[in-house]
Design a protein around this motif. Sequence first.
Motif, PDB file in Angstrom:
ATOM      1  N   ASP A  32      14.490  -2.425 -28.660  1.00 40.18           N
ATOM      2  CA  ASP A  32      13.238  -3.425 -28.700  1.00 40.18           C
ATOM      3  C   ASP A  32      13.534  -4.319 -29.726  1.00 40.18           C
ATOM      4  N   PRO A  33      13.777  -5.532 -29.410  1.00 37.58           N
ATOM      5  CA  PRO A  33      13.989  -6.361 -28.168  1.00 37.58           C
ATOM      6  C   PRO A  33      15.056  -5.870 -27.422  1.00 37.58           C
ATOM      7  N   ALA A  39      21.753  -4.235 -22.173  1.00 38.58           N
ATOM      8  CA  ALA A  39      21.334  -3.657 -20.958  1.00 38.58           C
ATOM      9  C   ALA A  39      22.232  -3.367 -20.064  1.00 38.58           C
ATOM     10  N   LEU A  40      23.284  -4.255 -19.900  1.00 37.23           N
ATOM     11  CA  LEU A  40      24.510  -4.370 -18.930  1.00 37.23           C
ATOM     12  C   LEU A  40      25.500  -2.992 -19.474  1.00 37.23           C
ATOM     13  N   GLN A  41      25.250  -2.744 -20.885  1.00 39.31           N
ATOM     14  CA  GLN A  41      26.305  -1.568 -21.101  1.00 39.31           C
ATOM     15  C   GLN A  41      25.867  -0.220 -20.627  1.00 39.31           C
ATOM     16  N   ALA A  42      24.617  -0.089 -20.243  1.00 38.15           N
ATOM     17  CA  ALA A  42      23.914   1.277 -19.635  1.00 38.15           C
ATOM     18  C   ALA A  42      24.576   1.282 -18.190  1.00 38.15           C
ATOM     19  N   ALA A  43      25.115   0.465 -17.601  1.00 36.51           N
ATOM     20  CA  ALA A  43      25.612   0.566 -16.162  1.00 36.51           C
ATOM     21  C   ALA A  43      26.551   1.993 -15.917  1.00 36.51           C
ATOM     22  N   GLY A 180      18.912   3.899 -16.240  1.00 35.00           N
ATOM     23  CA  GLY A 180      19.065   5.320 -15.957  1.00 35.00           C
ATOM     24  C   GLY A 180      18.366   6.345 -16.762  1.00 35.00           C
ATOM     25  N   ASP A 181      17.199   5.626 -17.486  1.00 41.23           N
ATOM     26  CA  ASP A 181      16.100   6.498 -18.151  1.00 41.23           C
ATOM     27  C   ASP A 181      14.749   6.181 -17.728  1.00 41.23           C
ATOM     28  N   PRO A 182      14.156   6.668 -16.601  1.00 36.78           N
ATOM     29  CA  PRO A 182      12.786   5.952 -16.248  1.00 36.78           C
ATOM     30  C   PRO A 182      11.654   6.414 -16.931  1.00 36.78           C
ATOM     31  N   THR A 183      12.101   7.164 -18.149  1.00 41.36           N
ATOM     32  CA  THR A 183      10.796   7.612 -19.006  1.00 41.36           C
ATOM     33  C   THR A 183      10.830   6.659 -20.255  1.00 41.36           C
ATOM     34  N   ASP A 184      11.601   5.677 -20.271  1.00 43.48           N
ATOM     35  CA  ASP A 184      11.755   4.662 -21.514  1.00 43.48           C
ATOM     36  C   ASP A 184      11.588   3.386 -21.018  1.00 43.48           C
ATOM     37  N   LEU A 185      10.327   2.899 -21.128  1.00 39.26           N
ATOM     38  CA  LEU A 185      10.152   1.479 -20.281  1.00 39.26           C
ATOM     39  C   LEU A 185      10.522   0.641 -21.526  1.00 39.26           C
ATOM     40  N   PRO A 186      11.422  -0.564 -21.071  1.00 43.15           N
ATOM     41  CA  PRO A 186      11.689  -1.504 -22.009  1.00 43.15           C
ATOM     42  C   PRO A 186      10.366  -2.302 -22.297  1.00 43.15           C
ATOM     43  N   ARG A 187      10.183  -2.793 -23.341  1.00 45.42           N
ATOM     44  CA  ARG A 187       8.945  -3.537 -23.854  1.00 45.42           C
ATOM     45  C   ARG A 187       9.301  -4.916 -23.788  1.00 45.42           C
ATOM     46  N   ASN A 188       9.925  -5.621 -24.912  1.00 43.08           N
ATOM     47  CA  ASN A 188      10.352  -6.770 -25.100  1.00 43.08           C
ATOM     48  C   ASN A 188      11.762  -7.183 -24.668  1.00 43.08           C
TER      49      ASN A 188
END
Length: 327
Positions: A32-33, A39-43, A180-188
Amino acid sequence: MSVPARRVTIPCLAVLAALAALLPAPAPAVSDPLGLEQALQAASRHPRIAASDDLSARLPRRQPLYLDCQRLAFRNSDVADPDRNQPLDPLISAQDAQRLEIMARFFDVLLADLSFASNNEAMAVAYVQFDRASVRSELGQLSALRVLELESVYQEILHRRTASEISQQLTRTLLAQALGDPTDLPRNLLEPAVSAPPQSLPTADEILTQASENPAVRALTAGRSNADRDLVQLELRQQVLELLLRLRALSAAERNLGTESAWRDLKLDESRALYEQEVTADLGYSMSQQTQTRLQIQRVAYCRALAWAELNALTGRPIPGDGGAEP
């Protein structure tokens, strides 16, 4: 008494450590941010990478809320065909398919934030106009009909603002799902630098020559009949052609929106001057129209970045974070 206790505790800790080593490592917390490259590294960690083709096909990817690139590019088409916004997964690697989805989700969040900001700004102006009209009506200076008209405008913009606020959350859940982690919503999110398009597009044959050597395409055609290989080549050619044509159509849309944006800016200046003189009450509408045009400009830029990224994936090239590197 302390010696036996240590003899029992140490083996237990060793067992727990051994079990912990067998468990999958928890996904790292979302930055954050959050930038697009991060983000692409999480693929590579997403379950779709290792999931079976059968199950992946039965659980298709959800459509974005704001990015309908096909209809944005071809405005004369009245047929909604959301499948054309999705890459043909069998023609690219599973990791590239996931990276393309992350890009689309990332852009969708940014567009949702822009939509909310525009609606929030327009709502504030509409409320001031409605409130002023209510006071003037109580003084007998304005008709009840005019007050009701302004209240109707305010309520309509308030509805759009509420919907766009909810869309901010929905687009973030879709991005978190893609990460891949629906419990951790990106904020900024950090606004990515989308490169300008090249002066000329590559030819379809140039791209097809590279795409035919793509490991995903070669794996798809390996050991298959001539008819199967011909079908793959036909679909590959069509996908490349559609992406190139989309890029041409998006360039035309960009030129149109550039002119419209200049006009909207002048119209906003005029509406602001008349609003300050209390001659008209369309400032909120003009602001909303201007921001909608800017929203369309961002859509075009993001759709172009996605098209280039898919062409890179088809040719086996890395998908860049800025979406600007052409094959």
